[in-house]
Write a protein that holds these residues in place. Structure first.
Motif, short mmCIF file in Angstrom:
data_model
loop_
_atom_site.label_atom_id
_atom_site.label_comp_id
_atom_site.label_asym_id
_atom_site.label_seq_id
_atom_site.Cartn_x
_atom_site.Cartn_y
_atom_site.Cartn_z
N PRO A 64 0.81 -1.23 0.00
CA PRO A 64 0.00 0.00 0.00
C PRO A 64 0.84 1.27 0.00
N GLY A 65 2.05 1.19 0.54
CA GLY A 65 2.93 2.35 0.57
C GLY A 65 3.71 2.57 -0.71
N GLY A 66 3.54 1.67 -1.70
CA GLY A 66 4.21 1.84 -2.98
C GLY A 66 5.52 1.11 -3.12
N ARG A 85 -1.87 -1.07 -4.01
CA ARG A 85 -2.09 0.24 -3.41
C ARG A 85 -3.35 0.28 -2.54
N ALA A 86 -4.31 -0.63 -2.85
CA ALA A 86 -5.57 -0.64 -2.10
C ALA A 86 -5.46 -1.34 -0.76
#
Length: 225
Positions: A64-66, A85-86
């Motif tokens: 989620p943080g990339g 990302r979700a």
């Protein structure tokens, strides 16, 4: 999602030496290291693993943080674990192929149930198997397995291929952690009061395993749904 350049699983089923006899070592109140427990199953595990990965190849998922996970991931069973990302979650469809995750091979299920029973968790019925591929330098940061619907069922983690250093911590990220060397055929089972302990894997060292080459495969069984 782009597939990683991950060494293929080979089926050179040579007898594999294990430096220690099979044993059960307690590493927590309800956590066990089953040294060499999976070795008698390897000749059945590897063909089933290869077949599964043809249907659901390894891929490097995004957090989620990339950030990109260094270990390649796949799944089999009714549910598969995904990250993007979700967020982190289980899905019934493989986001790479759009198809249901491959069914869990019977030999996978048999081994997971037998290992759970050996560690005192009878009646374990996994519906998800996360398959991780570590190449030299790949690691897994400290984390808790908490995307499952219930925490009453144990985690069963099977190591195949190159040795790795497993970190087994406490219920807080900053708690002292054990360093547990894992060898080909070893299984770690944790549940009950230990179910949400932090754990991870140090960067894999370079090496060559006779059956799996320059990689470590980790099968992690859960009851997720």
């Amino acid at each position: 999602m782009v597939q990683p350049e991950t060494p293929p699983v080979t089926l050179d089923l040579f007898a594999d030496d294990h430096p220690q006899p099979p044993s059960r070592e307690r590493i927590g109140e309800q956590s066990y290291l089953l040294r060499g427990f999976a070795l008698p199953w390897v000749e059945r595990l590897l063909p089933a693993l290869k077949h599964t990965l043809l249907a659901a190849p390894f891929r490097h998922m995004i957090t989620p943080g990339g950030f990109t996970l260094s270990a390649g991931l796949s799944s089999c069973g009714t549910l598969g674990w995904t990250s993007d990302r979700a967020g982190y979650r289980y899905t019934r469809l493989d986001p790479l192929t759009g198809q249901p995750w491959p069914g869990m091979p019977e030999v996978f299920r048999e081994l997971a149930e037998a290992a759970a029973g050996e560690a005192g968790f009878s009646g374990f019925a996994p519906d998800a198997c996360l398959i991780n591929c570590y190449v030299p330098g790949a690691k897994m940061s400290l984390h808790q397995d908490k995307n499952e619907r219930s925490y009453e069922h144990p985690i069963v983690s099977v190591s195949l291929g190159l040795p790795a250093m497993f970190l087994f911590g406490g219920h807080e990220r900053g708690d002292k952690r054990q360093r547990v060397p894992l060898l080909h055929g070893d299984i770690v089972v944790w549940g009950g009061v230990d179910r949400l302990r932090y754990h991870g894997v140090l960067p894999l060292k370079h090496g060559q395993h006779r059956q799996l080459g320059a990689q470590r495969i980790n099968l992690t069984f859960r009851t997720a749904g």
